[in-house]
Design a protein around this motif. Structure first.
Motif, PDB file in Angstrom:
ATOM      1  N   UNK A  47       0.827  -1.206   0.000  1.00 34.66           N
ATOM      2  CA  UNK A  47       0.000   0.000   0.000  1.00 34.66           C
ATOM      3  C   UNK A  47       0.865   1.261   0.000  1.00 34.66           C
ATOM      4  N   UNK A  48       1.982   1.204   0.716  1.00 35.25           N
ATOM      5  CA  UNK A  48       2.901   2.342   0.715  1.00 35.25           C
ATOM      6  C   UNK A  48       3.440   2.618  -0.674  1.00 35.25           C
ATOM      7  N   UNK A 105       7.941   4.160   9.832  1.00 37.83           N
ATOM      8  CA  UNK A 105       8.114   5.556  10.269  1.00 37.83           C
ATOM      9  C   UNK A 105       8.729   6.395   9.146  1.00 37.83           C
ATOM     10  N   UNK A 106       9.648   5.799   8.393  1.00 36.65           N
ATOM     11  CA  UNK A 106      10.195   6.492   7.229  1.00 36.65           C
ATOM     12  C   UNK A 106       9.094   6.828   6.233  1.00 36.65           C
ATOM     13  N   UNK A 107       8.192   5.865   6.010  1.00 36.28           N
ATOM     14  CA  UNK A 107       7.095   6.104   5.083  1.00 36.28           C
ATOM     15  C   UNK A 107       6.234   7.280   5.543  1.00 36.28           C
ATOM     16  N   UNK A 108       5.865   7.275   6.814  1.00 35.21           N
ATOM     17  CA  UNK A 108       5.009   8.343   7.332  1.00 35.21           C
ATOM     18  C   UNK A 108       5.682   9.707   7.180  1.00 35.21           C
ATOM     19  N   UNK A 115      -1.515   8.443   2.503  1.00 37.45           N
ATOM     20  CA  UNK A 115      -0.342   7.590   2.667  1.00 37.45           C
ATOM     21  C   UNK A 115       0.152   7.570   4.100  1.00 37.45           C
ATOM     22  N   UNK A 116       0.090   8.713   4.783  1.00 38.75           N
ATOM     23  CA  UNK A 116       0.476   8.759   6.201  1.00 38.75           C
ATOM     24  C   UNK A 116      -0.428   7.842   7.008  1.00 38.75           C
ATOM     25  N   UNK A 117      -1.720   7.874   6.725  1.00 40.48           N
ATOM     26  CA  UNK A 117      -2.670   7.018   7.437  1.00 40.48           C
ATOM     27  C   UNK A 117      -2.324   5.544   7.240  1.00 40.48           C
TER      28      UNK A 117
END
Length: 465
Positions: A273-274, A333-336, A449-451
């Motif tokens: 999903x990321x 956490x990197x993704x967020x 994307x953060x969610x």
């Protein structure tokens, strides 16, 4: 402190060089038409609708075959698939260089996408095999991810510079030669690796997935001329049927291309999903931005490529630095953080077209580019770590499939947004309000994307980093 272990350095350094060099060529080629689209379109006689295909054709080839390439690499040899991809890239790029019309160019770009799929999926699989410790993989995947940013930065700049002194075709001549040299000289430097299971081709899976994704991207690309037209609705309906059939085939097959049980794992779901939202939020709007700047502000092709270089250069620097942080930062956490920087960067650029100031885009490009660098590094690491060791190329294929399907959807949505707010009396083209709509759309998708990334914190943590 987090350099790869010495045994991995000795066994993997050559693989890292060859795979990174090939990935750089793929991404340079992927973004090359963005800065020279007007010149390319004039030379090939391409209208406005066809111009969308000049950009999106390579995405069709990529998205439709990435998972297939990864699965074939695991079963029949990752080095073999990787070298076939390089050879195919050289031939198809030479074909784009001599294309006499838009149809030939688009067909060659689709084949370039197939070649790029083999290189990206099998290449990341080769790194997953060569680097088996957490620190080693963090180092290698960060280097690989930095090549995504470097290729996006160099491709438009190189094509624009060559177009300014000669022709847009020169870029493809040079890239074809480089791909041929790397195919001949780089292949022997790689060690073959494959899964310890009987090699078998999932023919129903290949056909249903490839055709389904191809039809989906056809529908998305034609949708900008009207979402309720038969030319859009028919391929969209067929794509839905074929992709549903693919899921059914994978659920019942004895040797499926994609193990659906992996979606029960939090790390695999977040990685997939990321990647989808990275394509939607980061790649889609950023691909359209140089064309908007050219047409709304009057910046030259070389100037637009320079702006793309700012964004992608920031992405390269940040991705490359993540090799130093290694396993100290959780990928989710990197993704967020990457999505957050992307959203803030887009909001910072609001109003640039109305003010007719390309300088106003610079801070936002740096921020969103840094966000893209974090996203690329995290996704490369998760793609390898979220699947069994004998399926690393399949994991890479699944992750990159989601990324480039998202990119195609993001490009189509951005073009639709950019052309949806035209002034009274203007029936085609782009407007300043449309440019802001693209940025707001990208920011909204980045927030989603953060969610998605934060959803991993309410479930169990990834078992491997």
């Amino acid at each position: 402190m987090l350099a790869p272990p010495r045994d991995e350095t000795r066994s993997g350094s050559r693989a890292l060089f060859v795979v990174c060099a090939a990935t750089l060529l793929v991404l340079m080629n992927y973004t090359a038409p963005v800065a020279v689209l007007p010149e390319t379109a004039r030379s090939l006689g391409a209208g406005l609708t066809t111009q969308t295909w000049l950009i999106n054709a390579i995405t069709l080839g990529l998205a439709a075959t990435l998972l297939v390439a990864g699965s074939l690499g695991d079963d029949f040899g990752r080095r073999r698939v990787f070298r076939i991809g390089l050879a195919l890239l050289a031939v198809s790029t030479a074909a784009t260089a001599v294309a006499p019309n838009a149809g030939t160019f688009i067909a060659a770009r689709v084949v370039q996408g197939v070649a790029g799929a083999a290189i990206l999926a099998a290449g990341l699989g080769l790194l997953g095999h060569a680097f088996h410790t957490g620190a080693g993989r963090a180092h290698a995947t960060a280097r690989w991810a930095s090549m995504l940013g470097a290729g996006i930065a160099i491709g438009p700049l190189a094509s624009a510079a060559l177009a300014a002194v000669g022709s847009w075709r020169w870029f493809y001549v040079i890239l074809a030669a480089l791909a041929a040299v790397l195919a001949l000289a780089g292949g022997p430097l790689l060690e073959e690796s494959r899964a310890a299971r009987a090699a078998r081709v999932d023919v129903p899976g290949v056909l249903t997935l490839g055709a389904g994704l191809a039809l989906l991207l056809v529908a998305v690309t034609t949708g900008r001329t009207g979402w309720l037209r038969p030319a859009t609705l028919v391929p969209l309906a067929l794509a839905a049927v074929l992709l549903a059939a693919f899921v059914a085939v994978q659920a019942r097959g004895r040797a499926p291309m994609l193990d659906l049980a992996l979606f029960r794992r939090v790390d695999f779901r977040i990685a997939t999903l990321g990647a989808l939202f990275t394509g939607l939020a980061a790649l889609g709007p950023s691909t359209v931005l140089p064309t908007l700047v050219q047409r709304l502000i009057g910046v030259s092709a070389l100037g637009a490529a320079g702006l793309a270089f700012v964004w992608a250069g920031a992405s390269f620097v940040v991705s490359n630095q993540m090799r130093r942080l290694g396993t100290r930062v959780a990928p989710a956490r990197q993704l967020a953080l990457g999505f957050a920087l992307t959203a803030v960067g887009y909001v910072t650029m609001l109003g640039y077209a109305d003010a007719r100031s390309w300088l106003r885009t610079i801070p936002g490009l740096l921020l969103s580019g840094a966000g893209s660098g974090l996203l690329n590094a995290a996704l490369a690491r998760m793609a390898v770590a979220s699947v069994p060791a004998d399926r690393v190329a399949m994991g890479s294929g699944a992750n990159n499939t989601a990324r480039y399907v998202g990119a195609a959807l993001g490009v189509a949505a951005s073009i639709t947004a950019a052309s949806s707010m035209l002034p009274d009396g203007q029936s085609a083209g782009f407007s300043a309000h449309g440019a802001d709509a693209v940025l707001l759309l990208g920011a909204a998708l980045a927030i989603l994307g953060i969610v998605v990334a934060l959803g991993s914190f309410t479930a169990r943590s990834p078992r491997r980093s």
